[in-house]
Design an enzyme around this catalytic site. Structure first.
Site, short mmCIF file in Angstrom:
data_model
loop_
_atom_site.label_atom_id
_atom_site.label_comp_id
_atom_site.label_asym_id
_atom_site.label_seq_id
_atom_site.Cartn_x
_atom_site.Cartn_y
_atom_site.Cartn_z
N ASN A 1 -4.17 -4.90 7.73
CA ASN A 1 -2.82 -5.35 8.03
C ASN A 1 -2.07 -4.16 8.64
O ASN A 1 -1.71 -3.24 7.92
CB ASN A 1 -2.16 -5.84 6.74
CG ASN A 1 -0.71 -6.22 6.94
OD1 ASN A 1 -0.18 -6.10 8.05
ND2 ASN A 1 -0.07 -6.67 5.89
N CYS B 1 2.94 -3.20 9.23
CA CYS B 1 3.94 -2.65 8.32
C CYS B 1 4.87 -1.69 9.04
O CYS B 1 4.50 -1.07 10.03
CB CYS B 1 3.28 -1.96 7.15
SG CYS B 1 2.74 -0.31 7.54
#
Lengths: 266, 319
Positions: free
Chosen positions: B136, B139
Site C-alpha cells: 500500500n 500513505c
C-alpha cells in the site's frame, strides 16, 4: 451470523417517523437480547449500505425491528411492503451480562431513550420471565418518541415515563426519576442498570451509576458499514485498562454493542 | 464446514498473477475483509481465489478517531487510519487459522517510511502460509520532504526496489488513483521490479454536514470507494494495461461477476472485491459462481481469455 432473506409480514408506522417491521426468516435463528442485524431492502441500488437495527423481538423464525427514519437508508426501508424481501444479516454483536440480576437477585433498572428502547425490549422480557425485579425508565422528547411503550407496559413491570416537553409522563429527562429511585433504594443489594439512548443520556446514566455504586451496561450505536468486523468504522474510544492493549478504539459491532459504562470514554 | 475440493472447482477460472496460482480470479480487497477469518461463519474461504488482508504495519496502529465513514452517492468515504494488530500478531493469531483453507493469502503492507516497509516485510518473510505481498503506497507521509509515496513515481519506485531486495515472495504494488499519469507510474513500478500491480486504491474526498458545517469524517478527508468509482478504476486498469507487461489486479467498485468481467476485459488478470462485501457479505463467492455462469453463457473457454480483450474498433452504426 447468517445472511438471510427475510419476507415482510408487516411494516407499519407507529408515530411520525417511527416504523415497526416484522420479517419472516427462512430458517430458525437464535437471538440474544441486545443483538442487532444489518438490513437492506433486497435489490435496492442506492444507498448501498445496510442499516444496523437492534432486534426488538425474535421468535424462532421471525424478527421485529422498530426504527426511526433519519436518512435515506431507512427511508427506503419504509417503502418495503408485505410479502417483499429484505436482506438481513443476523444475529450480530454481544449480549447483556445478566448474572448479577438472575443469579444474585439484584434489581434491573432499564433506562431507555427514544429509539434506544428496542435494544432493551428483549432484555426486559427475558428478565421479567425469569422473575427478576425489573423497572423501566422510558424517556422521549415528546409523547411521539416513546416507541412501543405499550409493549413495555404489557410486560407487567413498573414503567416510569418522562418527556422533555411534558406531553407524556413526567416532564424532564429520564435520568431524574432514575436518580431519585437510586437514592431512595440504595440498599446493600444494589442495582444493575442497562441503558440505550442518546449519547448524552447514556453518559449521564453511567455517571449516576458510578456515583451510586451501581453496575451499568450501555448499548451503543455507531456508523457501521458491515456489522461483522471488517470495515473497522464503528469504533468507540475506551478507557485504558478496560480492554487488552494495544487498542484504544474498540469495534461496536463485534466487541459491543453492549459495553460496561465505565469502559467508555464519555 | 467442508472445504472446497479441487474437483468442485471450475478449472476455467484459474489464473496466475506474479507467479501465484489462484484457483479463481476473485480476491478480497484490503481493508474490506479484516484478516479473512471474519468471513468464516458465512462461507468456506477456500471457495475464493485469494484473501488480501487489512493493511499490516510492523507495529500495531490505533487508527483514526471516529467518525470514520460516511456514505455517499453509490459509495462511501472512509478514514479508518489503518488500525491493525501489526505484522507479528497477524502471524501468531490469524495466519495459522488461514492455513486451514486452500486460499492464497496476500498480506497488504503499509508503512510511513521505506524502513517501515522493509521492517514489516522482514517480519512477514517468516510467516508460513503467505503467498505474496501487496504494497500500500498511498500513505501521506514519507521520510523526505513529506512527499506522498503513491503520487511520486520516484518515491514509489524507491519503496518497491527496497522491498524487492528483501521480500522472499512476489510483490504486488497497489496504485493510488490520485495521480495524473497512470502509465508513467505503472512503468516506473515495473522497472523497479514489481511482480504485478493492483489498482485502484480509494479516491480522496470530503463530505461536509451543511447544518453544522463540519466535515462528516473526523480525519476531514477520506477515501472514496464503492460502485461510484468503478469507471475510474476500469479506465486506470485499461491505461496501465497499455503501459506494462506485468499482470494487473483490478480493484474499484466491483460487486458482481459482471463487474469483474469488465475489469478483465480492460486488462486485469484478477480482481479484488472490497466495499461490496460490506453490504453483500457473500459478494465474493457469488462472483465466483457468476463467472462460471458467464463462461457457460458466452462460450468463452476461460477467464484468462478475457484479459485485455477490449475491442477498440469503431462502434457499429446506429449506436
Amino acid at each position: 451470523m447468517k445472511d438471510l432473506v427475510g419476507t415482510v409480514e408487516f411494516n407499519r408506522q407507529l408515530a411520525p417517523r417511527y416504523f415497526h417491521i416484522r420479517l419472516r426468516l427462512p430458517e430458525a435463528v437464535g437471538v440474544l437480547s441486545g443483538q442487532f442485524a444489518m438490513l437492506r431492502p433486497q435489490g435496492l441500488v442506492e444507498p448501498i449500505l445496510r442499516r444496523a437495527l437492534a432486534i426488538h423481538r425474535a421468535d424462532a423464525d421471525a424478527v421485529e425491528f422498530i426504527y426511526l427514519v433519519l436518512g435515506r437508508g431507512l427511508e427506503a426501508l419504509t417503502r418495503v411492503r408485505e410479502g417483499e424481501n429484505v436482506d438481513v444479516l443476523l444475529p450480530l454483536g454481544n449480549t447483556y451480562p445478566t448474572d448479577a440480576v438472575t443469579l444474585e437477585g439484584r434489581r434491573a433498572l432499564l433506562v431507555a431513550g427514544g429509539v434506544g428502547s428496542p435494544a432493551l425490549f428483549m432484555l426486559a422480557g427475558d428478565l421479567v420471565a425469569k422473575g427478576a425485579d425489573v423497572r423501566v425508565y422510558f424517556g422521549g422528547r415528546t409523547k411521539f418518541d416513546l416507541p412501543a411503550l405499550d409493549e413495555f407496559e404489557a410486560l407487567g413491570c413498573p414503567v416510569t415515563v418522562t418527556t422533555d416537553d411534558g406531553s407524556a409522563g413526567e416532564r424532564g429527562f429520564v435520568t431524574a426519576p432514575l436518580e431519585r429511585d437510586l437514592v431512595a433504594d440504595a440498599g446493600p443489594n444494589g442495582s444493575v442498570i442497562y441503558t440505550c439512548g442518546p449519547w448524552p443520556m447514556m453518559a449521564r446514566v453511567g455517571a449516576i451509576a458510578a456515583e451510586r455504586g451501581a453496575r451499568c451496561f450501555v448499548s451503543l450505536e455507531a456508523s457501521m458499514a458491515c456489522g461483522f468486523g471488517i470495515c473497522v468504522a464503528c469504533v468507540v474510544e475506551v478507557c485504558e485498562g478496560s480492554f487488552a492493549p494495544p487498542f484504544k478504539y474498540q469495534k461496536v459491532c463485534t466487541e459491543g454493542p453492549v459495553f460496561p459504562a465505565e469502559a467508555i470514554v464519555w | 464446514m467442508v472445504s472446497a475440493t479441487e474437483s468442485s472447482r471450475d478449472p476455467r477460472l484459474a489464473v496466475e498473477v506474479a507467479g501465484i496460482r489462484f484457483h479463481n480470479p476473485i480476491l478480497t480487497a484490503s481493508g474490506c475483509c479484516g484478516y479473512g477469518l471474519e468471513f468464516e461463519p458465512l462461507f468456506d474461504l477456500s471457495r475464493i481465489g485469494g484473501i488480501c488482508t487489512k493493511g499490516l504495519s510492523a507495529k500495531p496502529l490505533q487508527g483514526n478517531p471516529p467518525p470514520r465513514i460516511q456514505e455517499t452517492p453509490a459509495g462511501m468515504l472512509n478514514a479508518i487510519g489503518l488500525q491493525n494488530i501489526g505484522a507479528r500478531a497477524f502471524m501468531e493469531q490469524k495466519l495459522p487459522r488461514l492455513r486451514d483453507y486452500d486460499v492464497r493469502v496476500l498480506t497488504n503492507v503499509f508503512g510511513y517510511t521505506v524502513d517501515d516497509y522493509v521492517e514489516a516485510i522482514h517480519m512477514l518473510n517468516d510467516g508460513d502460509g503467505i503467498d505474496g505481498y501487496e504494497l500500500n503506497i498511498s500513505c501521506p507521509n514519507v521520510k523526505e520532504g513529506g512527499l506522498i509515496i503513491g503520487n511520486d513515481p520516484r518515491a514509489a519506485a524507491e519503496v518497491t526496489e527496497a522491498v524487492k531486495r528483501v521480500a522472499k515472495r512476489p510483490v504486488i504494488v497497489k496504485l493510488s488513483p490520485n495521480i495524473s499519469d497512470v502509465a508513467g507510474m505503472a512503468r516506473a513500478l515495473e522497472s523497479a521490479g514489481a511482480d504485478a500491480l493492483s489498482l485502484i486504491n480509494t479516491l480522496v474526498g470530503v463530505s461536509i454536514d451543511i447544518h453544522t458545517r463540519r466535515p462528516r469524517i473526523a480525519n476531514v478527508t477520506g477515501g472514496l470507494s464503492g460502485p461510484a468509482i468503478r469507471p475510474v478504476a476500469v479506465r486506470m486498469v485499461w491505461q496501465a494495461a497499455g503501459a506494462v507487461k506485468i499482470p494487473l489486479v483490478g480493484i474499484g467498485g466491483i460487486a458482481t461477476a459482471e463487474d469483474a468481467v469488465e475489469f478483465l476485459i480492460a486488462g486485469a488478470t484478477a480482481v479484488q472485491i472490497g466495499t461490496a462485501s460490506f453490504y453483500d457479505p457473500l459478494a465474493t463467492v457469488k462472483a465466483v459462481d457468476g463467472l462460471s455462469a458467464y463462461l457457460d453463457k458466452t462460450g468463452v473457454a476461460s477467464v484468462s481469455e478475457l484479459t485485455g480483450s477490449i475491442d477498440l474498433s469503431p462502434p457499429p452504426r446506429g449506436h
